[in-house]
Motif scaffolding. Structure first.
Motif, PDB file in Angstrom:
ATOM      1  N   MET A   1       0.832  -1.193   0.000  1.00 35.70           N
ATOM      2  CA  MET A   1       0.000   0.000   0.000  1.00 35.70           C
ATOM      3  C   MET A   1       0.869   1.247   0.000  1.00 35.70           C
ATOM      4  O   MET A   1       1.885   1.305   0.697  1.00 35.70           O
ATOM      5  N   ASN A   2       0.470   2.237  -0.789  1.00 31.86           N
ATOM      6  CA  ASN A   2       1.301   3.419  -0.985  1.00 31.86           C
ATOM      7  C   ASN A   2       0.414   4.659  -1.074  1.00 31.86           C
ATOM      8  O   ASN A   2      -0.450   4.735  -1.953  1.00 31.86           O
ATOM      9  N   PRO A   3       0.611   5.647  -0.186  1.00 29.98           N
ATOM     10  CA  PRO A   3      -0.279   6.811  -0.182  1.00 29.98           C
ATOM     11  C   PRO A   3      -0.168   7.676  -1.434  1.00 29.98           C
ATOM     12  O   PRO A   3      -1.182   8.227  -1.897  1.00 29.98           O
ATOM     13  N   GLU A   4       1.036   7.815  -1.987  1.00 24.72           N
ATOM     14  CA  GLU A   4       1.183   8.633  -3.190  1.00 24.72           C
ATOM     15  C   GLU A   4       0.481   7.987  -4.374  1.00 24.72           C
ATOM     16  O   GLU A   4      -0.188   8.654  -5.174  1.00 24.72           O
ATOM     17  N   LEU A   5       0.620   6.672  -4.481  1.00 29.06           N
ATOM     18  CA  LEU A   5      -0.032   5.963  -5.584  1.00 29.06           C
ATOM     19  C   LEU A   5      -1.547   5.913  -5.392  1.00 29.06           C
ATOM     20  O   LEU A   5      -2.304   5.926  -6.367  1.00 29.06           O
ATOM     21  N   PHE A   6      -1.989   5.837  -4.139  1.00 25.31           N
ATOM     22  CA  PHE A   6      -3.425   5.903  -3.862  1.00 25.31           C
ATOM     23  C   PHE A   6      -3.991   7.230  -4.340  1.00 25.31           C
ATOM     24  O   PHE A   6      -5.052   7.290  -4.982  1.00 25.31           O
ATOM     25  N   HIS A   7      -3.278   8.309  -4.056  1.00 20.44           N
ATOM     26  CA  HIS A   7      -3.705   9.632  -4.510  1.00 20.44           C
ATOM     27  C   HIS A   7      -3.782   9.680  -6.036  1.00 20.44           C
ATOM     28  O   HIS A   7      -4.733  10.233  -6.614  1.00 20.44           O
ATOM     29  N   ALA A   8      -2.796   9.075  -6.690  1.00 17.74           N
ATOM     30  CA  ALA A   8      -2.807   9.029  -8.157  1.00 17.74           C
ATOM     31  C   ALA A   8      -3.979   8.189  -8.674  1.00 17.74           C
ATOM     32  O   ALA A   8      -4.588   8.525  -9.705  1.00 17.74           O
ATOM     33  N   ASP A   9      -4.306   7.123  -7.963  1.00 17.09           N
ATOM     34  CA  ASP A   9      -5.465   6.305  -8.346  1.00 17.09           C
ATOM     35  C   ASP A   9      -6.742   7.122  -8.319  1.00 17.09           C
ATOM     36  O   ASP A   9      -7.617   6.978  -9.195  1.00 17.09           O
ATOM     37  N   LEU A  10      -6.887   7.984  -7.319  1.00 18.59           N
ATOM     38  CA  LEU A  10      -8.074   8.831  -7.226  1.00 18.59           C
ATOM     39  C   LEU A  10      -8.133   9.828  -8.379  1.00 18.59           C
ATOM     40  O   LEU A  10      -9.194  10.060  -8.964  1.00 18.59           O
ATOM     41  N   GLU A  11      -7.000  10.394  -8.722  1.00 17.93           N
ATOM     42  CA  GLU A  11      -6.974  11.375  -9.808  1.00 17.93           C
ATOM     43  C   GLU A  11      -7.293  10.746 -11.164  1.00 17.93           C
ATOM     44  O   GLU A  11      -7.726  11.442 -12.091  1.00 17.93           O
ATOM     45  N   ALA A  12      -7.116   9.434 -11.262  1.00 18.88           N
ATOM     46  CA  ALA A  12      -7.387   8.741 -12.532  1.00 18.88           C
ATOM     47  C   ALA A  12      -8.844   8.309 -12.665  1.00 18.88           C
ATOM     48  O   ALA A  12      -9.211   7.703 -13.678  1.00 18.88           O
ATOM     49  N   LYS A  13      -9.670   8.615 -11.683  1.00 24.45           N
ATOM     50  CA  LYS A  13     -11.069   8.175 -11.735  1.00 24.45           C
ATOM     51  C   LYS A  13     -11.817   8.662 -12.988  1.00 24.45           C
ATOM     52  O   LYS A  13     -12.494   7.866 -13.653  1.00 24.45           O
ATOM     53  N   PRO A  14     -11.771   9.943 -13.327  1.00 26.52           N
ATOM     54  CA  PRO A  14     -12.552  10.392 -14.490  1.00 26.52           C
ATOM     55  C   PRO A  14     -12.177   9.659 -15.776  1.00 26.52           C
ATOM     56  O   PRO A  14     -13.063   9.296 -16.571  1.00 26.52           O
ATOM     57  N   SER A  15     -10.909   9.438 -15.999  1.00 28.58           N
ATOM     58  CA  SER A  15     -10.466   8.746 -17.203  1.00 28.58           C
ATOM     59  C   SER A  15     -10.966   7.304 -17.221  1.00 28.58           C
ATOM     60  O   SER A  15     -11.440   6.807 -18.254  1.00 28.58           O
ATOM     61  N   ALA A  16     -10.883   6.627 -16.076  1.00 31.20           N
ATOM     62  CA  ALA A  16     -11.364   5.245 -15.992  1.00 31.20           C
ATOM     63  C   ALA A  16     -12.869   5.171 -16.209  1.00 31.20           C
ATOM     64  O   ALA A  16     -13.374   4.241 -16.856  1.00 31.20           O
ATOM     65  N   LEU A  17     -13.604   6.153 -15.700  1.00 31.92           N
ATOM     66  CA  LEU A  17     -15.047   6.180 -15.904  1.00 31.92           C
ATOM     67  C   LEU A  17     -15.394   6.371 -17.377  1.00 31.92           C
ATOM     68  O   LEU A  17     -16.341   5.758 -17.889  1.00 31.92           O
ATOM     69  N   ALA A  18     -14.648   7.200 -18.050  1.00 34.00           N
ATOM     70  CA  ALA A  18     -14.893   7.417 -19.480  1.00 34.00           C
ATOM     71  C   ALA A  18     -14.709   6.119 -20.259  1.00 34.00           C
ATOM     72  O   ALA A  18     -15.489   5.790 -21.161  1.00 34.00           O
ATOM     73  N   ASP A  19     -13.670   5.361 -19.909  1.00 26.41           N
ATOM     74  CA  ASP A  19     -13.433   4.076 -20.572  1.00 26.41           C
ATOM     75  C   ASP A  19     -14.569   3.097 -20.292  1.00 26.41           C
ATOM     76  O   ASP A  19     -14.998   2.354 -21.186  1.00 26.41           O
ATOM     77  N   LEU A  20     -15.054   3.080 -19.055  1.00 25.86           N
ATOM     78  CA  LEU A  20     -16.141   2.169 -18.706  1.00 25.86           C
ATOM     79  C   LEU A  20     -17.428   2.547 -19.442  1.00 25.86           C
ATOM     80  O   LEU A  20     -18.157   1.670 -19.922  1.00 25.86           O
ATOM     81  N   ALA A  21     -17.714   3.835 -19.536  1.00 20.33           N
ATOM     82  CA  ALA A  21     -18.906   4.280 -20.262  1.00 20.33           C
ATOM     83  C   ALA A  21     -18.853   3.824 -21.714  1.00 20.33           C
ATOM     84  O   ALA A  21     -19.855   3.352 -22.276  1.00 20.33           O
ATOM     85  N   ALA A  22     -17.680   3.949 -22.332  1.00 18.19           N
ATOM     86  CA  ALA A  22     -17.530   3.527 -23.725  1.00 18.19           C
ATOM     87  C   ALA A  22     -17.736   2.024 -23.859  1.00 18.19           C
ATOM     88  O   ALA A  22     -18.369   1.546 -24.814  1.00 18.19           O
ATOM     89  N   TRP A  23     -17.224   1.251 -22.918  1.00 17.03           N
ATOM     90  CA  TRP A  23     -17.396  -0.213 -22.949  1.00 17.03           C
ATOM     91  C   TRP A  23     -18.864  -0.598 -22.794  1.00 17.03           C
ATOM     92  O   TRP A  23     -19.355  -1.478 -23.504  1.00 17.03           O
ATOM     93  N   LEU A  24     -19.557   0.066 -21.881  1.00 19.75           N
ATOM     94  CA  LEU A  24     -20.961  -0.255 -21.645  1.00 19.75           C
ATOM     95  C   LEU A  24     -21.825   0.028 -22.877  1.00 19.75           C
ATOM     96  O   LEU A  24     -22.843  -0.634 -23.092  1.00 19.75           O
ATOM     97  N   GLU A  25     -21.442   0.991 -23.675  1.00 23.16           N
ATOM     98  CA  GLU A  25     -22.204   1.307 -24.882  1.00 23.16           C
ATOM     99  C   GLU A  25     -22.132   0.198 -25.927  1.00 23.16           C
ATOM    100  O   GLU A  25     -23.075  -0.011 -26.687  1.00 23.16           O
ATOM    101  N   LYS A  26     -21.037  -0.531 -25.950  1.00 21.58           N
ATOM    102  CA  LYS A  26     -20.872  -1.561 -26.985  1.00 21.58           C
ATOM    103  C   LYS A  26     -20.953  -2.983 -26.448  1.00 21.58           C
ATOM    104  O   LYS A  26     -20.972  -3.939 -27.228  1.00 21.58           O
TER     105      LYS A  26
END
Length: 318
Positions: A1-26
């Motif tokens: 477990m790593n606090p800096e990487l956890f913070h980076a994981d949170l910042e990547a949420k919008p991008s990951a959500l965009a990918d999931l939305a695209a997958w759900l469409e197809k």
């Protein structure tokens, strides 16, 4: 477990959500016909998300239950019982043990996991990928959010109630981005109000109980501080007593018919409440964000407040 990487994981949420939305469409979800019951199996964040999903399905007239993977027994197998094991890593021992009871095709099994080819996929009839990407910080944050989304998609498929899930995901991405972009405005206040000697208490309505449970877990898991969760109506029966003796600091997700009942005690005893996504009389401050008037967007977004608070405390103590 790593606090800096956890913070980076949170910042990547919008991008990951965009990918999931695209997958759900197809990739529309397909399920067997004739199902009467759904049994979700999971631990920790997976079970939190499943609890909300089961409640929503029951409200639609479906038999649905969220079980601890560690429970000694639950519903027996049968062709009309859909079993949904949930594990971000695909290797949760308790969930795998519970899943073994349904081996051999006695019940259809649809597994949710973030790891392709993991143990949980071996006996599944169908695998739904979380598509959250690698959580390098070691904390289930994006996978929790994606699990909720995929369970909403399952709900739509099971009940036949059409929902534009990709659109919902994109609005959740906008809400998440809004909180991230404006964190310098609200995070210092949140840190000040929630900093206390007796921990953090998260409160949410039953329909979004996972938000309180996940928020409390984030505070325990990263910075290792005491934290607990309570349902808004139940609060007046089980947690109100703490306001008498503790420096009580609460993170409240409004929306329950019983918010005012709880806040009446909070005002009488001078406790500290920070609200997320709405206002209640007696709050010390409120954090608002884009689309927070939509309960489903709130369900998918509001835990980010506690996650960022936890990330800050964790980084400071590392």
């Amino acid at each position: 477990m790593n606090p800096e990487l956890f913070h980076a994981d949170l910042e990547a949420k919008p991008s990951a959500l965009a990918d999931l939305a695209a997958w759900l469409e197809k990739e529309p979800l397909s399920l067997p016909e004739g199902l009467r019951r759904v049994v979700f199996l999971g631990m920790g964040s997976s079970r939190y998300a499943a609890g909300v999903a089961a409640l929503r399905l029951r409200a639609r007239g479906f038999d649905a239950y969220a079980e601890y993977g560690s429970a000694a027994a639950t519903f027996p197998a049968g062709p009309q019982t859909l079993v949904v094991p949930i594990s971000a890593t695909g290797g949760s021992r308790e969930t795998l043990d519970a899943l073994a009871r349904y081996a051999g095709g006695a019940s259809p099994v649809v597994a949710l996991t973030n790891v392709e080819g993991s143990k949980i996929t071996e006996t599944a009839d169908q695998v739904i990928p979380m598509l959250a990407g690698e959580e390098r910080g070691g904390v289930a944050c994006r996978t929790f959010q994606h699990t909720l989304i995929l369970l909403l998609a399952l709900e739509s498929r099971l009940t036949g109630v059409a929902r534009d899930i990709p659109d919902l995901v994109r609005r959740a991405a906008e809400a998440t981005s809004d909180l991230l972009d404006r964190r310098d405005d609200w995070l210092p206040t949140a840190l000040e109000l929630l900093e206390g000697p007796h921990g953090v208490y998260a409160i949410a309505p039953a329909e979004r109980m996972s938000s309180a449970e996940q928020s409390a877990l984030m505070v325990r898991e990263g910075p290792r501080r005491p934290a607990d969760a309570c349902e808004s109506g139940d609060w007046s029966h089980v947690d109100v007593y703490l306001t008498k003796t503790l420096d009580y600091r609460a993170l409240l997700f409004p929306g329950s018919l019983y918010d005012e009942q709880a806040m009446d005690w909070v005002r009488q005893r001078g406790s500290t409440v920070l609200t997320v996504g709405g206002h209640v009389e007696g709050e010390r401050a409120s954090i608002r964000y884009r689309h927070d008037d939509d309960p489903d967007v709130a369900l998918l977004t509001e835990t980010l407040v506690a996650e960022l608070v936890a990330a800050h405390w964790w980084r400071a103590s590392a």
